[in-house]
Design a protein around this motif. Structure first.
Motif, PDB file in Angstrom:
ATOM      1  N   ASN A  30       0.817  -1.221   0.000  1.00  0.00           N
ATOM      2  CA  ASN A  30       0.000   0.000   0.000  1.00  0.00           C
ATOM      3  C   ASN A  30       0.844   1.260   0.000  1.00  0.00           C
ATOM      4  N   CYS A  31       2.148   1.125  -0.251  1.00  0.00           N
ATOM      5  CA  CYS A  31       3.110   2.224  -0.314  1.00  0.00           C
ATOM      6  C   CYS A  31       3.372   2.868   1.052  1.00  0.00           C
ATOM      7  N   VAL A  41       5.418   2.940   9.368  1.00  0.00           N
ATOM      8  CA  VAL A  41       5.398   4.289   9.928  1.00  0.00           C
ATOM      9  C   VAL A  41       4.021   4.867   9.634  1.00  0.00           C
ATOM     10  N   GLU A  42       3.268   5.147  10.683  1.00  0.00           N
ATOM     11  CA  GLU A  42       1.882   5.592  10.535  1.00  0.00           C
ATOM     12  C   GLU A  42       1.799   6.893   9.727  1.00  0.00           C
ATOM     13  N   ASN A  43       0.895   6.917   8.769  1.00  0.00           N
ATOM     14  CA  ASN A  43       0.605   8.090   7.934  1.00  0.00           C
ATOM     15  C   ASN A  43       1.766   8.556   7.066  1.00  0.00           C
ATOM     16  N   LEU A  44       2.715   7.677   6.753  1.00  0.00           N
ATOM     17  CA  LEU A  44       3.827   8.044   5.885  1.00  0.00           C
ATOM     18  C   LEU A  44       3.848   7.104   4.681  1.00  0.00           C
ATOM     19  N   GLY A  73       1.148   6.421  -6.651  1.00  0.00           N
ATOM     20  CA  GLY A  73       0.436   7.550  -6.042  1.00  0.00           C
ATOM     21  C   GLY A  73      -1.032   7.225  -5.832  1.00  0.00           C
ATOM     22  N   ARG A  74      -1.621   6.557  -6.789  1.00  0.00           N
ATOM     23  CA  ARG A  74      -3.023   6.159  -6.637  1.00  0.00           C
ATOM     24  C   ARG A  74      -3.178   5.125  -5.520  1.00  0.00           C
ATOM     25  N   ILE A  75      -2.264   4.161  -5.468  1.00  0.00           N
ATOM     26  CA  ILE A  75      -2.325   3.157  -4.403  1.00  0.00           C
ATOM     27  C   ILE A  75      -2.261   3.836  -3.040  1.00  0.00           C
ATOM     28  N   ALA A  76      -1.275   4.725  -2.867  1.00  0.00           N
ATOM     29  CA  ALA A  76      -1.109   5.415  -1.583  1.00  0.00           C
ATOM     30  C   ALA A  76      -2.314   6.291  -1.271  1.00  0.00           C
ATOM     31  N   ALA A  80      -4.698   5.864   1.942  1.00  0.00           N
ATOM     32  CA  ALA A  80      -4.821   6.961   2.901  1.00  0.00           C
ATOM     33  C   ALA A  80      -6.282   7.375   3.062  1.00  0.00           C
ATOM     34  N   LYS A  81      -7.012   7.440   1.965  1.00  0.00           N
ATOM     35  CA  LYS A  81      -8.429   7.799   2.010  1.00  0.00           C
ATOM     36  C   LYS A  81      -9.203   6.794   2.841  1.00  0.00           C
ATOM     37  N   ASP A  82      -8.967   5.516   2.595  1.00  0.00           N
ATOM     38  CA  ASP A  82      -9.658   4.461   3.337  1.00  0.00           C
ATOM     39  C   ASP A  82      -9.288   4.497   4.819  1.00  0.00           C
ATOM     40  N   ALA A  83      -8.020   4.819   5.115  1.00  0.00           N
ATOM     41  CA  ALA A  83      -7.578   4.882   6.509  1.00  0.00           C
ATOM     42  C   ALA A  83      -8.274   6.030   7.250  1.00  0.00           C
TER      43      ALA A  83
END
Length: 86
Positions: A30-31, A41-44, A73-76, A80-83
């Motif tokens: 998920n990058c 590393v959370e949120n990185l 970039g799309r994967i990340a 991030a959106k789902d998180a």
């Protein structure tokens, strides 16, 4: 190959350069960046040529150029959106 016998003839000087890197941060599929202890590393996130190592390189291969930046970039972004939404 046949000889080229008919003019005009042209020459172009070429200066090849390397435009990619061979190293980068280790990331998950998920990058997400993984630290030296092997923890996420959370949120990185790392995308494009910054994520050359780890699972993403194994799954998606090559990893250089604009296509990789768009793809990772799309994967990340999706992760991030789902998180954020939980």
């Amino acid at each position: 190959m046949l000889p080229v016998r008919t003019a005009p003839f042209y020459a172009v000087a070429l200066n090849p350069v390397a435009i990619g890197s061979l190293v980068g941060l280790v990331v998950t599929e998920n990058c997400e960046v993984i630290n030296n202890s092997g923890d996420v590393v959370e949120n990185l996130y790392a995308v494009g040529e910054m994520c050359q190592g780890g699972n993403i390189a194994t799954i998606y291969g090559g990893l250089s150029g604009v296509g990789t930046a768009i793809h990772t970039g799309r994967i990340a972004g999706e992760h991030a959106k789902d998180a954020i939404r939980g």
